[in-house]
Scaffold this motif. Structure first.
Motif, PDB file in Angstrom:
ATOM      1  N   UNK A  49       1.165  -1.245   0.215  1.00 56.67           N
ATOM      2  CA  UNK A  49       0.234   0.126   0.056  1.00 56.67           C
ATOM      3  C   UNK A  49       1.220   1.635   0.318  1.00 56.67           C
ATOM      4  N   UNK A  50       2.315   1.052   0.936  1.00 54.35           N
ATOM      5  CA  UNK A  50       2.733   1.769   0.582  1.00 54.35           C
ATOM      6  C   UNK A  50       4.021   2.282   0.348  1.00 54.35           C
ATOM      7  N   UNK A  51       4.115   1.495  -0.432  1.00 49.76           N
ATOM      8  CA  UNK A  51       5.695   0.622  -1.219  1.00 49.76           C
ATOM      9  C   UNK A  51       6.234   2.474  -2.433  1.00 49.76           C
ATOM     10  N   UNK A  52       4.522   2.567  -3.266  1.00 51.80           N
ATOM     11  CA  UNK A  52       5.692   3.396  -3.893  1.00 51.80           C
ATOM     12  C   UNK A  52       5.691   4.708  -3.159  1.00 51.80           C
ATOM     13  N   UNK A  53       5.269   5.246  -2.302  1.00 51.63           N
ATOM     14  CA  UNK A  53       5.573   6.608  -1.459  1.00 51.63           C
ATOM     15  C   UNK A  53       6.801   6.331  -0.802  1.00 51.63           C
ATOM     16  N   UNK A  54       7.313   4.983  -0.462  1.00 52.61           N
ATOM     17  CA  UNK A  54       8.267   4.886   0.393  1.00 52.61           C
ATOM     18  C   UNK A  54       9.668   4.790  -0.623  1.00 52.61           C
ATOM     19  N   UNK A  55       9.295   4.603  -1.786  1.00 54.52           N
ATOM     20  CA  UNK A  55      10.031   4.609  -2.706  1.00 54.52           C
ATOM     21  C   UNK A  55      10.686   6.050  -3.397  1.00 54.52           C
ATOM     22  N   UNK A  56       9.783   6.990  -2.967  1.00 52.06           N
ATOM     23  CA  UNK A  56       9.828   7.833  -3.870  1.00 52.06           C
ATOM     24  C   UNK A  56      10.686   9.085  -2.790  1.00 52.06           C
ATOM     25  N   UNK A  57      10.884   8.715  -1.605  1.00 54.32           N
ATOM     26  CA  UNK A  57      11.012   9.180  -0.340  1.00 54.32           C
ATOM     27  C   UNK A  57      12.771   8.895  -0.717  1.00 54.32           C
ATOM     28  N   UNK A  58      12.637   7.497  -0.650  1.00 58.80           N
ATOM     29  CA  UNK A  58      14.124   6.646  -0.814  1.00 58.80           C
ATOM     30  C   UNK A  58      14.948   7.470  -1.594  1.00 58.80           C
ATOM     31  N   UNK A  59      14.205   7.680  -2.666  1.00 63.24           N
ATOM     32  CA  UNK A  59      14.481   8.259  -4.235  1.00 63.24           C
ATOM     33  C   UNK A  59      15.048  10.054  -3.703  1.00 63.24           C
ATOM     34  N   UNK A  60      14.961  10.829  -2.890  1.00 63.53           N
ATOM     35  CA  UNK A  60      14.948  11.784  -2.885  1.00 63.53           C
ATOM     36  C   UNK A  60      16.023  12.170  -1.711  1.00 63.53           C
ATOM     37  N   UNK A  61      17.229  12.453  -1.827  1.00 62.21           N
ATOM     38  CA  UNK A  61      18.994  12.833  -1.300  1.00 62.21           C
ATOM     39  C   UNK A  61      17.820  14.269  -0.393  1.00 62.21           C
ATOM     40  N   UNK A  62      16.828  14.773  -0.128  1.00 60.98           N
ATOM     41  CA  UNK A  62      16.632  15.840   0.769  1.00 60.98           C
ATOM     42  C   UNK A  62      15.720  15.137   1.098  1.00 60.98           C
ATOM     43  N   UNK A  63      15.100  14.376   1.748  1.00 58.48           N
ATOM     44  CA  UNK A  63      14.397  13.679   2.417  1.00 58.48           C
ATOM     45  C   UNK A  63      15.204  13.911   4.391  1.00 58.48           C
ATOM     46  N   UNK A  99      13.521   1.280 -11.852  1.00 62.70           N
ATOM     47  CA  UNK A  99      13.095   2.851 -11.591  1.00 62.70           C
ATOM     48  C   UNK A  99      14.997   3.174 -11.225  1.00 62.70           C
ATOM     49  N   UNK A 100      14.757   2.749  -9.388  1.00 62.44           N
ATOM     50  CA  UNK A 100      16.653   3.037  -9.097  1.00 62.44           C
ATOM     51  C   UNK A 100      17.190   2.733  -9.504  1.00 62.44           C
ATOM     52  N   UNK A 101      17.748   1.964 -11.077  1.00 64.70           N
ATOM     53  CA  UNK A 101      18.727   1.339 -11.230  1.00 64.70           C
ATOM     54  C   UNK A 101      19.158   2.701 -12.755  1.00 64.70           C
ATOM     55  N   UNK A 102      18.245   3.248 -12.729  1.00 57.59           N
ATOM     56  CA  UNK A 102      18.022   4.037 -14.201  1.00 57.59           C
ATOM     57  C   UNK A 102      18.107   5.292 -13.234  1.00 57.59           C
ATOM     58  N   UNK A 103      17.897   5.501 -12.604  1.00 57.74           N
ATOM     59  CA  UNK A 103      18.053   6.625 -11.913  1.00 57.74           C
ATOM     60  C   UNK A 103      17.658   7.501 -11.001  1.00 57.74           C
ATOM     61  N   UNK A 104      18.589   6.503  -9.279  1.00 57.90           N
ATOM     62  CA  UNK A 104      18.941   6.625  -8.404  1.00 57.90           C
ATOM     63  C   UNK A 104      20.300   6.681  -8.366  1.00 57.90           C
ATOM     64  N   UNK A 105      20.669   7.726  -6.900  1.00 56.77           N
ATOM     65  CA  UNK A 105      22.393   7.371  -6.880  1.00 56.77           C
ATOM     66  C   UNK A 105      22.591   6.460  -6.438  1.00 56.77           C
TER      67      UNK A 105
END
Length: 143
Positions: A49-63, A99-105
């Motif tokens: 239910x929350x995994x896409x939200x958690x993913x977006x937060x993990x992708x944001x270095x400023x979070x 998505x992480x492999x394409x756009x992640x740090x």
């Protein structure tokens, strides 16, 4: 006003937060201390239910709660893989990995690498690493 700039007033139901509540908390994590949350809150929120939200937060270095979100991604991946995807859909995890492999740090690339390594070698699952934050704290690649 963006979510990052808004004030967080708490969770209506901390056992089942909404994506908007989780996102608002993640940018103001000091507003609710994790020690006041239900036991194993990380395990409770690390589901589909929350995994896409958690993913977006993990992708944001400023979070500010990025490491918590990344920890939840490790729980999600580890739980899915160790249960042969009875707990989570394989397809969703694969999309997140791509998505992480394409756009992640580097942090996200390490998570994706570790999840793919675990998929290939499920015997590498260690609860401490995947569900208690070991891989997040150590930021290491499985090898």
């Amino acid at each position: 006003m963006s979510v990052q700039g808004s004030t967080f007033h708490g969770f209506a139901n901390p056992v089942d937060p909404s994506p908007a509540e989780l996102r608002a908390w993640a940018y103001r994590p000091d507003s609710v201390q994790l020690t006041t949350m239900p036991q194993d809150w990380d395990l409770l929120v690390a589901g589909d239910r929350l995994i896409t939200t958690l993913f977006d937060l993990a992708m944001d270095p400023a979070c500010p709660a990025r490491r918590f979100a990344l920890h939840c991604l490790y729980i999600y991946a580890g739980d899915g893989i160790r249960t042969d995807f009875r707990a989570q859909p394989r397809r969703r995890l694969r999309k997140l990995l791509e998505q992480a492999e394409r756009n992640g740090d580097e942090l996200m690339l390490t998570w994706a690498y570790n999840a793919r390594t675990l998929m290939a070698q499920p015997g590498l699952f260690v609860y401490r690493d995947w569900c208690e934050g070991g891989l997040v704290r150590e930021n290491r690649r499985l090898g």
